[in-house]
Design a protein around this motif. Structure first.
Motif, mmCIF file in Angstrom:
data_model
loop_
_atom_site.group_PDB
_atom_site.id
_atom_site.type_symbol
_atom_site.label_atom_id
_atom_site.label_comp_id
_atom_site.label_asym_id
_atom_site.label_seq_id
_atom_site.Cartn_x
_atom_site.Cartn_y
_atom_site.Cartn_z
ATOM 1 N N SER A 112 -31.784 -4.835 20.806
ATOM 2 C CA SER A 112 -31.798 -4.291 22.168
ATOM 3 C C SER A 112 -32.140 -5.366 23.192
ATOM 4 N N ARG A 140 -18.895 9.673 32.771
ATOM 5 C CA ARG A 140 -20.115 8.861 32.810
ATOM 6 C C ARG A 140 -20.150 8.002 34.073
ATOM 7 N N ARG A 198 -26.815 15.928 31.303
ATOM 8 C CA ARG A 198 -26.278 15.476 30.010
ATOM 9 C C ARG A 198 -25.973 16.647 29.071
ATOM 10 N N LYS A 214 -24.267 -1.146 34.286
ATOM 11 C CA LYS A 214 -24.699 -0.912 32.908
ATOM 12 C C LYS A 214 -24.830 0.588 32.639
ATOM 13 N N ASP A 215 -24.909 0.926 31.350
ATOM 14 C CA ASP A 215 -25.050 2.328 30.960
ATOM 15 C C ASP A 215 -26.504 2.710 30.718
ATOM 16 N N ARG A 216 -27.387 1.730 30.878
ATOM 17 C CA ARG A 216 -28.827 2.003 30.789
ATOM 18 C C ARG A 216 -29.507 1.195 31.883
ATOM 19 N N TRP A 217 -30.034 1.907 32.871
ATOM 20 C CA TRP A 217 -30.624 1.244 34.028
ATOM 21 C C TRP A 217 -32.120 1.040 33.819
ATOM 22 N N ASP A 218 -32.597 -0.094 34.268
ATOM 23 C CA ASP A 218 -34.029 -0.400 34.257
ATOM 24 C C ASP A 218 -34.507 -0.382 35.711
ATOM 25 N N TYR A 272 -36.456 3.687 32.262
ATOM 26 C CA TYR A 272 -35.027 3.660 31.934
ATOM 27 C C TYR A 272 -34.322 4.976 32.245
ATOM 28 N N ASN A 286 -25.735 6.794 28.079
ATOM 29 C CA ASN A 286 -24.891 6.633 26.899
ATOM 30 C C ASN A 286 -24.545 7.950 26.211
ATOM 31 N N ASP A 320 -30.733 6.475 30.846
ATOM 32 C CA ASP A 320 -29.723 6.177 29.831
ATOM 33 C C ASP A 320 -28.557 7.153 29.937
ATOM 34 N N LYS A 373 -22.840 8.230 37.142
ATOM 35 C CA LYS A 373 -23.592 7.036 37.541
ATOM 36 C C LYS A 373 -23.426 6.769 39.038
#
Length: 703
Positions: free
Chosen positions: A183, A233, A263, A197-201, A221, A225, A223, A237
């Motif tokens: 990861s 998706r 989701r 990205k598909d996972r934001w921080d 995060y 995904n 996510d 987003k």
């Protein structure tokens, strides 16, 4: 502030870029004014060596203090993968985790180095021809990793004990190690903008776009995904991105809340309609099936003691309704053709049951007595957090977000000044006592003494100076864990003898109840708590009303007396002379109609025929005007008297408004105006006489 490393750009080959970055490292210098200077050293030590020595790293300026305190016998970390590219990738992860100070030297050379040794053997044995960790089918490889660990006699799970929920099983760090390294490598080598990205921080979004978040939580995060349809998706987003950037009542916590419900809805719909790649043909029939599935889910899954199935269904439909309404309004490609008003109806949302008034989760005095008896045995870092929460009613996020400029002294009185994140209140002020001010002064001094732009850029007073949370406040979850460990250790129990389970928010509720019990009016408590509306404050007030009723009944049962015809006090037996229905009537009279005065409370308001019911006699006995012999301002206590009159009258007016007593409101407003005028004159140093003309005549002064 973490040292900024180069970003992989795609200009060279993937591994070429890793080599480029490992060919140098950054040295960080803390200047005398607290600022940071970073300069780059061209040295390929970390690239060419497959054995890293703590001696070399310890001599780099930012690691010297850690090196001096390092006591473990292991002094080297080894990179022994068969394939050099795997060594390169893992060294890249190690390098960033070290220089971004996410891992301590103890983790780098001891804990994680031990896991790395096992992972190296596993990869060399099971995947000898593996070129890159990125080529792994991670889920399959992780299952093989666990099985391999079991074969080696390494435990992958451990049992922990929760004070409230009992025993539970967790995966050990070594079991998660393959996924952790994979990861980190993926995140570090992904050159895309965070939004892509598909996972934001959120920490990245905060630095780059100012997306704010509560720094005392660990919910970093978002996510996407699990939304399997790529087109959907991307549009979800885009929707959440625009809502976050608008900063219009849509926070990071709100985005987590939205994704929590969107989701499963999307998964449900595309299970029903596997050929769809949008929601254009969404119909009422789909929503009806979804509502049914929500109720089934809550029935089978929300079984814990404090579960609220109706709220879950209502929140899910509320989020979905807002989402569908917005994407129709913004003309998103995936938007349904049928208007949202014809998809979700108001009656679909369950009506929430109101919590009983006595279910407000505050800390009873019985528990508080035990708590404060032993408070000095609580974790020393947690003690001031608790005192501030208890004495100010601030939410835990606001307590942990206090900065070194939060304490203010004005006219010898202390206040905490801070911004309230939840209700968007800037510069909120809460009066505090001198004892709490002294605690804050010590915390502020310590923060200023130990902080710089690197370890405490925001000037927080509850701060982690190193480790994974470096530069961020204590974790809310950690504070609560420490409280409940303390309760268990000191056997702090409720009245049933069960260990009391603490939540930090209980201190806020306790503050509110104690303020009202102490005589503060509802508007003051609402302002001190920075409630956006009076609804929650009124819940406290109703709880207080119930408390007063019980106290009223206790007094009646203890002993009731009355004046006889001669004005003498005589006892009345509550059980015989005052039946229950009379008690109820007395309580209602007392609550709705009694007027407080300097002598007690008066029920003349019922008939309205008392000449003094609007005010104590001194201000009304002269044909509705003040007494001619009255003088105000000679006594040092007169200002305090009229400040008290203002508070009492304001409180009476607010209570009268609640019960629709406009007649009382009107009379109270008249008194309030008079008190304000008198108090204003007194504070200017003036004296007020009942009738100056009378005094003039006494002394022979003629017009």
């Amino acid at each position: 502030m973490k040292s900024k490393q180069k970003v992989l750009t795609g200009e060279f080959g993937f591994h070429d870029q890793l080599q480029e970055e490992l060919s140098s490292y950054c040295v960080k210098n803390i200047n005398g004014d607290g600022s940071i200077t970073i300069h780059e050293i061209k040295d390929s030590y970390f690239l060419v060596n497959n054995v890293w020595s703590i001696q070399f790293i310890g001599e780099i300026k930012q690691f010297r203090e850690m090196w001096k305190k390092y006591k473990n016998s292991r002094k080297n970390v080894y990179f022994k993968f068969v394939n050099p590219t795997l060594n390169l990738e893992v060294k890249f992860v190690w390098y960033h985790s070290l220089f971004n100070e996410e891992w301590s030297l103890c983790s780098v050379f001891n804990g994680f180095a031990n896991h790395l040794s096992k992972l190296t053997k596993f990869i060399n044995e099971k995947y000898p021809k593996l070129y890159s960790l990125m080529d792994l089918e991670l889920d399959k490889a992780e299952r093989e990793w666990w099985f391999w660990l079991h074969e080696q006699g390494v435990e992958t799970h451990s049992t922990s004990q929760d004070i409230k929920y009992g025993e539970y099983t967790v995966k050990r760090t070594v079991a998660n190690f393959l996924r952790l390294i994979h990861s980190k490598l993926c995140v570090l080598t992904d050159p895309r903008d965070e939004w892509e990205k598909d996972r934001w921080d959120v920490r990245v979004l905060y630095d780059q776009y100012g997306v704010d978040y509560i720094k005392s939580t660990s919910k970093y995060y978002l996510d996407f995904n699990k939304i399997k349809q790529l087109k959907i998706r991307e549009q979800v987003k885009q929707y959440i991105k625009l809502r976050l950037l608008s900063k219009n009542n849509f926070t990071w916590a709100t985005s987590i809340h939205y994704l929590r419900y969107l989701r499963p809805f999307l998964s449900f719909i595309f299970l029903q309609e596997p050929t769809w790649d949008d929601l254009n043909n969404l119909k009422r029939s789909h929503i009806e099936k979804y509502i049914q599935s929500l109720h089934e889910y809550t029935q089978n899954n929300l079984t814990q003691k404090n579960a609220h199935p109706e709220k879950y269904v209502r929140d899910a439909l509320k989020v979905l309704g807002k989402f569908l309404e917005d994407i129709q309004r913004y003309e998103y490609e995936l938007a349904p053709k049928t208007h949202v008003r014809l998809l979700i109806f108001p009656e679909d949302k369950p009506k929430l049951k109101k919590k009983p008034i006595d279910k407000i989760d505050y800390i009873p005095d019985y528990v508080l007595d035990q708590f404060f008896t032993h408070i000095n045995d609580l974790n020393k870092e947690v003690i001031p957090v608790v005192w501030i929460a208890y004495k100010t009613g601030l939410r835990i996020s606001d307590v942990l977000g206090l900065t070194s400029n939060c304490l203010e002294k004005l006219n010898s009185k202390y206040s905490i000044i801070t911004d309230i994140e939840k209700t968007y209140v800037k510069g909120h002020r809460v009066p505090i006592d001198e004892d709490l001010a002294n605690i804050l002064a010590v915390l502020i001094h310590k923060s200023k003494e130990n902080s710089n732009h690197d370890n405490n850029p925001d000037g927080l007073i509850f701060i982690r100076y190193k480790g994974k949370r470096k530069g961020r406040p204590f974790s809310q979850g950690w504070v609560q864990i420490e409280l409940n460990k303390f309760a268990y250790k000191k056997n702090i129990t409720d009245e049933n003898g069960d260990i009391f389970h603490f939540t930090i928010h209980q201190f806020r509720h306790t503050y509110a109840v104690k303020m009202l019990n102490g005589g503060a009016d509802i508007l003051t408590v609402q302002e001190l708590l920075a409630h956006a509306s009076p609804e929650m404050t009124l819940r406290y007030a109703k709880l207080l009303d119930d408390t007063k009723r019980k106290a009223f009944e206790a007094v009646m049962n203890q002993g009731v007396f009355s004046f006889d015809l001669n004005g003498e006090v005589q006892e009345i037996k509550a059980g015989e002379d005052i039946p229950e229905d009379i008690l109820q009537a007395l309580w209602q009279d007392h609550k709705l109609n009694a007027m407080e005065n300097n002598y007690g409370t008066c029920h003349a308001r019922l008939s309205g025929n008392c000449p003094y019911m609007d005010e104590a006699p001194c201000l009304t006995c002269n044909g509705g005007s003040p007494c001619k012999d009255l003088a105000i301002g000679f006594s040092d206590f007169d200002i305090g008297k009229y400040e008290d009159h203002l508070r009492r009258t304001t409180r009476n007016i607010e209570l009268a408004k609640q019960y629709g007593r406009e007649d009382i409101v009107e009379k109270g407003a008249k008194n309030l105006k008079r008190y304000e005028e008198i108090l204003c004159k007194l504070k200017e140093g003036n004296i007020i006489f009942g009738r100056m003309e009378r005094i003039k005549r006494k002394h022979g002064v003629r017009k």
